[in-house]
Design an enzyme around this catalytic site. Structure first.
Site, short mmCIF file in Angstrom:
data_model
loop_
_atom_site.label_atom_id
_atom_site.label_comp_id
_atom_site.label_asym_id
_atom_site.label_seq_id
_atom_site.Cartn_x
_atom_site.Cartn_y
_atom_site.Cartn_z
N LYS A 91 0.80 -1.23 0.00
CA LYS A 91 0.00 0.00 0.00
C LYS A 91 0.83 1.28 0.00
CE LYS A 91 -4.21 -1.83 0.22
NZ LYS A 91 -5.23 -1.63 -0.82
N GLU A 113 -10.33 5.60 3.18
CA GLU A 113 -10.95 4.44 3.81
C GLU A 113 -9.88 3.38 4.01
OE1 GLU A 113 -9.90 2.77 0.18
OE2 GLU A 113 -10.76 4.75 0.53
N SER A 379 1.48 -9.82 -0.75
CA SER A 379 1.18 -8.39 -0.70
C SER A 379 1.29 -7.77 0.68
CB SER A 379 -0.22 -8.13 -1.27
OG SER A 379 -1.19 -8.91 -0.58
#
Length: 408
Positions: A91, A113, A379
């Site tokens: 991210k 969010e 991830s």
């Protein structure tokens, strides 16, 4: 189809994407688009991003061969270690870039969010780095499930606001974040956490996540002298998968996107397999496949992984599904948990529950294509999930017997 030329000027990936917003907010979104398209061609912008990636994020992240897991899965399993990217997931790749974009636009507040909390942690990190305020909206259910990440956001200086309506998960967090952004779009920016939402966000987040695929394409060639047979990544909104797939769309490699089948793919409201079971529709200002009820309202969704329980999906994934370029499949909560423990106990790497979905399908591929070279995008790391997993799926029930040392 020329995948690399998408989206078009209106933000469409084939029939999906676009921007369908009220005129006042569209005016502000257009400013973001204009600035990004300008920065996209600015070498100094990418020089700064690349410097941050190298000296702050710790990129490139490694490519790792799983020796023991490969023997268990009867295939050669390689991991792209995005769990070793600063903050523990992919991210930060787009969050640092979105925050830099906001800074150049004169914004002073980041709004977003988060589901599993990794996007929230990454954006709070970026806000601290650039000296911006940060407001993170998170479903009340996810706040309870992902307390370690909530604590990290708070320590980093972010304000965490619970979404208390509906199912109190990711979809509701997106609703709340949009509403907060609408109150002051001039001074704030909504930093969407995946390749979803109105144009330019699916394009912009994809471009920032493309570094994952670019790195591992070169790493794999250097390590093996050829490309993998299969590439596997989990798909909720789909940012880690698009980042991984983007460098291989024109290569002879099979691509697999893994959605959450939850408690059962045929049980409405008990899964979040949007591409597998959804239909064309619109959500949060863009066109994509959706899970909808008979009234056209977003269907309740479920996944053991908080970062995957979204009733929509990135428009580029929708295009790739229709074209047949990517194979979209699903795995259940139980298969995910089994893979979670297998990687932990066989390799000493605790994966995020989101990433464990991809691992679970790599195991399936091993039975379908024994001896294949399979690259999995790991991830994120699983620190955030430990309390939830141990409470609901006790480790003693998943202790593995000693694996046979048979060569593949």
């Amino acid at each position: 189809m020329d995948f690399l030329s998408t989206p078009d000027a209106e933000g469409f990936f084939g029939s999906y994407g676009g921007s369908f917003l009220p005129a006042p907010i569209q005016k502000e979104i257009d400013k973001i688009t204009e600035m990004y398209l300008k920065l996209r061609e600015d070498a100094s912008f990418w020089t700064e991003i690349n410097s941050i990636r190298k000296h702050y994020q710790g990129r490139p992240t490694p490519l790792y061969y799983c020796n023991r897991l490969s023997k268990a899965y009867q295939a050669h399993i390689y991991l792209k270690r995005e769990d070793l990217n600063h903050t523990g997931a992919h991210k930060l790749n787009h969050c640092m870039a979105e925050a830099l974009l906001a800074k150049k636009m004169g914004k002073n507040k980041l709004i977003a969010e988060t589901g599993a909390g990794q996007h929230g942690v990454a954006l709070a990190t970026a806000a601290a780095y650039f000296g911006l305020s940060c407001e993170i909206h998170m479903g009340e259910v996810d706040i309870q499930k992902e307390k370690p990440n909530v604590d990290r956001m708070i320590v980093l200086g972010a304000k965490v606001i619970p979404a208390t309506h509906g199912l109190k998960t990711l979809k509701e967090a997106v609703d709340n974040a949009f509403e907060a952004y609408l109150k002051d779009p001039e001074k704030s920016i909504y930093c969407i956490g995946s390749v979803v939402g109105p144009h330019p966000f699916p394009m912009m987040v994809r471009d920032f996540q493309a570094i994952v695929g670019q790195e591992v394409h070169d790493q794999y060639l250097q390590m093996l002298g050829k490309l993998p047979d299969h590439i596997v990544a989990c798909v909720g909104g789909g940012s880690n998968a698009i980042g991984m797939f983007s460098a291989f769309l024109d290569e002879r490699v099979e691509l697999h996107g893994v959605e959450p089948a939850g408690k059962g793919i045929h049980l409405d409201g008990q899964h979040a397999a949007t591409l597998t079971k959804g239909k064309r529709g619109m959500i949060h200002g863009f066109k994509c496949y959706n899970l909808e009820d008979e009234k056209g309202e977003p269907l309740a969704v479920h996944s053991i992984a908080s970062g995957l329980d979204y009733p929509g999906v990135g428009p580029e994934h929708c295009m790739l599904k229709d074209s047949g370029r990517v194979d979209y499949v699903s795995v259940t909560d139980e298969e995910c948990i089994q893979a979670f423990y297998e990687l932990s106990q066989l390799e000493g790497i605790i994966p995020a529950l989101e990433s464990a979905h991809a691992l679970a399908y790599a195991k399936t591929l091993g039975t379908l294509d024994a001896g294949a070279n399979i690259l999995v995008n790991l991830s994120g790391r699983g620190d955030k999930d430990l309390e939830y997993v141990l409470k609901n799926f006790p480790a003693h029930e998943y202790y593995l017997e000693e694996q046979e040392s048979n060569p593949i």
